[in-house]
Scaffold this motif. Structure first.
Motif, PDB file in Angstrom:
ATOM      1  N   ASN A  91       3.893   1.574  -1.171  1.00  0.00           N
ATOM      2  CA  ASN A  91       4.484   1.734  -2.489  1.00  0.00           C
ATOM      3  C   ASN A  91       3.459   2.222  -3.506  1.00  0.00           C
ATOM      4  O   ASN A  91       3.813   2.930  -4.451  1.00  0.00           O
ATOM      5  CB  ASN A  91       5.179   0.454  -2.954  1.00  0.00           C
ATOM      6  CG  ASN A  91       6.677   0.622  -2.935  1.00  0.00           C
ATOM      7  OD1 ASN A  91       7.201   1.680  -3.263  1.00  0.00           O
ATOM      8  ND2 ASN A  91       7.373  -0.417  -2.540  1.00  0.00           N
ATOM      9  N   GLY A  92       2.191   1.887  -3.301  1.00  0.00           N
ATOM     10  CA  GLY A  92       1.130   2.432  -4.149  1.00  0.00           C
ATOM     11  C   GLY A  92       0.990   3.929  -3.945  1.00  0.00           C
ATOM     12  O   GLY A  92       0.906   4.704  -4.902  1.00  0.00           O
ATOM     13  N   ALA A 149       0.829  -1.208   0.000  1.00  0.00           N
ATOM     14  CA  ALA A 149       0.000   0.000   0.000  1.00  0.00           C
ATOM     15  C   ALA A 149       0.866   1.262   0.000  1.00  0.00           C
ATOM     16  O   ALA A 149       0.588   2.213  -0.739  1.00  0.00           O
ATOM     17  CB  ALA A 149      -0.928   0.000   1.214  1.00  0.00           C
ATOM     18  N   ASP A 183       4.015   5.754  -5.559  1.00  0.00           N
ATOM     19  CA  ASP A 183       4.315   5.397  -6.954  1.00  0.00           C
ATOM     20  C   ASP A 183       5.492   4.437  -7.099  1.00  0.00           C
ATOM     21  O   ASP A 183       6.302   4.571  -8.009  1.00  0.00           O
ATOM     22  CB  ASP A 183       4.568   6.660  -7.787  1.00  0.00           C
ATOM     23  CG  ASP A 183       3.366   7.581  -7.827  1.00  0.00           C
ATOM     24  OD1 ASP A 183       2.235   7.061  -7.925  1.00  0.00           O
ATOM     25  OD2 ASP A 183       3.551   8.809  -7.755  1.00  0.00           O
TER      26      ASP A 183
END
Length: 142
Positions: free
Chosen positions: A88-89, A86, A92
């Motif tokens: 890293n989401g 999450a 980006d």
């Protein structure tokens, strides 16, 4: 709020690279970020792969954005992979949650930036980075 100076960032890099040579490590790349995640200084030794900037930056970026060093991030990723996915989401894909991303603290234990080191094993990257931070008179939190 204290800030990491360009001069101090260059000192950390020089001392990290010197430690890497002393330890006979593979060619290193080192980045220093300020407390906002912006690059203060970067250096890549001869022979280091050109993609190492992004790895070094990802190690340091995760440290400064999450307020925990790469060692702590890796432990969190092992315990809660969904959390790091999450994160890293949100960022980006810019977070590299492994040792070698080190928070930099001033004398009052305030976060003033982060260092990212890559090129050898993550554990060796961390050792070299900690040596560079300490030689510059600051405290690192791996």
């Amino acid at each position: 709020m204290s800030e990491i100076s360009h001069r101090k960032a260059r000192s950390i890099i020089a001392k990290t690279l010197a430690k890497g040579r002393e330890m006979n490590l593979k060619p290193l790349s080192v980045v220093v970020l300020d407390a906002g995640g912006h690059v203060k200084a970067f250096e890549r030794e001869d022979g280091a792969a050109p993609g190492r900037f992004d790895i070094a930056r990802g190690k340091a970026f995760g440290a400064v954005m999450l307020g925990m060093g790469g060692q702590a991030q890796m432990a969190r990723a092992e315990q809660q992979a969904y959390f790091m996915a999450a994160v890293n989401g949100v960022y980006d894909g810019k977070v590299v949650p492994v040792p070698g991303g080190i928070l930099v603290l001033d004398k009052k234990d305030a976060v003033i930036g982060a260092v990212g080191v890559t090129g050898d094993s993550s554990d060796n990257d961390q050792l070299a980075g900690m040596a560079g931070i300490e030689a510059a008179g600051l405290t690192g939190q791996p």
